[in-house]
Design an enzyme around this catalytic site. Structure first.
Site, PDB file in Angstrom:
ATOM      1  N   ASP A   1      34.931  46.108  40.146  1.00  0.00           N
ATOM      2  CA  ASP A   1      35.451  44.953  39.182  1.00  0.00           C
ATOM      3  C   ASP A   1      35.121  44.648  41.002  1.00  0.00           C
ATOM      4  OD1 ASP A   1      35.863  42.402  39.157  1.00  0.00           O
ATOM      5  OD2 ASP A   1      37.908  42.108  39.287  1.00  0.00           O
TER       6      ASP A   1
ATOM      7  N   ASP B   1      28.318  38.915  39.191  1.00  0.00           N
ATOM      8  CA  ASP B   1      29.797  39.233  39.705  1.00  0.00           C
ATOM      9  C   ASP B   1      29.781  40.505  38.388  1.00  0.00           C
ATOM     10  OD1 ASP B   1      32.125  39.674  38.671  1.00  0.00           O
ATOM     11  OD2 ASP B   1      32.443  38.008  37.733  1.00  0.00           O
TER      12      ASP B   1
END
Length: 456
Positions: free
Chosen positions: A145, A340
């Site tokens: 992440d 992202d």
């Protein structure tokens, strides 16, 4: 004859201006998308080997046949979009200070790195890697992440943990495990709001995510095996209590810009550049590379926020559909955007999305329209089709970087894989669907994001 040098000069000027625009990906005006590629195959295909990099590990979709998890059931599109909306809304609140307008605020070209204070929703994370922790090394499968800094795995004893595919990491069985002390280690103080006091003089951490899930335990260090490379004194959370997780992964690897992330911790060994390639389908594989080479990429400046330093920002300037640039005021992109790995669908300013949707529909007149699917409102009926022809979509970033999206980065299900923000003042997010097949470079030291097409 005097006109010849003038002509050469004009040609040179034209070439110089044209060369400032660098393309990543196929720049044809239409793409052919195989609808079979939208479904997960039962057979795992091997990843391509990246051209360079100090430490590279395979990267898999957690629901695909390459995943080491025993449960691979894919969530429904509706559920995935619901979770994705929670994550996107949370990230935008982080940048807005909670006022509902997710503007980029003070995003600027900078390499400031301080820890974030809160994670994002884990349920949207789709990609994982396998590492080893401890001496001897214990295999752990963790989600990656770029929106998180603190890494963690579930540890014995675990009073409240979810079931996982691999055995729990047992700190008592590792000869190199070290729990940080509250009194003598500055590392504990550097956790900031992710610090959770002390227990038996050992430093405690807590991370609460945007969907309400949380993990807490002892902040520690141990040896990390990353492919054929070894990282000594890797700092991570040894999770003993958690809530809200329902997958079989063993933890999370934070790739954000904060001091606790894997990227920041290994900068002295591998340098301050990393890259990943997210595969086009769940049945194929990608890779994560620390110490990535920085040549051969189409680049755009990396933007950073001193208030939200975890995320890696970019400046989107224009959008092209079918090879033609859309008429969108530059002011529509003024809020900025982040790249992202955990957000699925790209969020665009309302004005930009409306122009994209209209242009894309105009190029899809051969297919009937279909009802919206959650936040996706540009949808089509592909019944009876084994493949479809769709207009190309290119994202144009500051510095002249043109990223021509792969066909698998344009359509999700039967819908255009973009969504519009409520206004033009909200932060844009470049989601992982649009990043598929590209090696996405995060050159933190050089202050640039890069794209290399067809990498996986």
């Amino acid at each position: 004859m005097a006109s010849v040098p003038k002509l050469l000069l004009l040609l040179l000027l034209f070439w110089s201006c044209h060369s400032l625009v660098a393309h990543a990906g196929d720049d044809r005006s239409y793409r052919v998308l195989s609808l079979d590629s939208l479904n997960s195959d039962a057979v795992c295909s091997e990843p391509k080997v990246p051209l360079s990099g100090a430490a590279t590990v395979p990267l898999h979709h957690r629901h695909g046949p390459c995943s080491p998890l025993t449960t691979k059931k894919m969530p429904t599109l509706e559920e995935m979009l619901r979770r994705d909306q929670l994550r996107a809304a949370y990230i935008q609140r982080k940048f807005s200070g909670g006022d509902g307008k997710g503007g980029a605020g003070d995003v600027q070209q900078s390499d400031a790195t301080v820890p974030t204070t809160l994670g994002t929703s884990l349920n949207t994370l789709e990609y994982l890697i396998t590492v080893g922790i401890g001496s001897p090394a214990v295999t752990q499968t963790v989600l990656i992440d770029t929106g998180s800094d603190v890494s963690w795995v579930q540890c014995k004893p675990c009073s409240l943990c979810h079931s996982q595919a691999n055995p729990l990491f047992d700190p008592s069985s590792s000869s190199t495990y070290y729990p940080f002390s509250c009194s003598s280690d500055a590392t504990c103080a550097q956790l900031g709001q992710e610090g959770n006091g002390c227990s038996s003089s050992q430093c405690q951490y807590i991370v609460t995510y945007g969907d309400g899930s949380s993990t807490t335990g002892t902040y520690s260090s141990d040896t990390l095996a990353l492919g054929s490379n070894t990282v000594r004194n890797f700092q991570f959370g040894c999770s003993h209590v958690e809530s809200g997780f329902d997958d079989q992964t063993d933890g999370l690897m934070g790739l954000g810009g904060g001091a606790q992330s894997l990227v920041s911790q290994t900068a002295g060994t591998f340098g301050r550049a990393f890259s990943y390639c997210l595969p086009p389908t769940p049945s194929s594989s990608g890779f994560l590379t620390l110490g990535a080479g920085t040549s051969g990429f189409v680049k755009t400046p990396m933007l950073r926020s001193s208030q939200v330093p975890t995320f890696y920002g970019v400046r989107l300037q224009a959008i092209r559909v079918g090879g033609r640039q859309l008429i969108i005021p530059t002011s529509a992109f003024s809020a900025g955007a982040i790249m992202d790995s955990g957000t699925v669908i790209t969020r665009l300013p309302r004005t930009a999305y409306s122009a994209l949707s209209s242009a894309f529909k105009a190029g899809m007149k051969q297919y009937p329209w279909a009802p919206p699917s959650g936040i996706l409102d540009t949808c089509f009926d592909f019944s009876g089709q084994s493949s479809v022809t769709i207009p190309s979509v290119a994202l144009v970033f500051s510095g002249g970087a043109v990223v021509n999206l792969d066909a698998n980065g344009i359509i999700l299900g039967s819908c255009l894989a973009f969504a519009g923000n409520s206004d033009d003042g909200s932060l844009g997010i470049i989601g992982n669907v649009q990043q598929r097949t590209f090696e996405v470079l995060h050159d933190v030291g050089g202050g640039a994001m890069g794209f290399r097409a067809g990498a996986c």
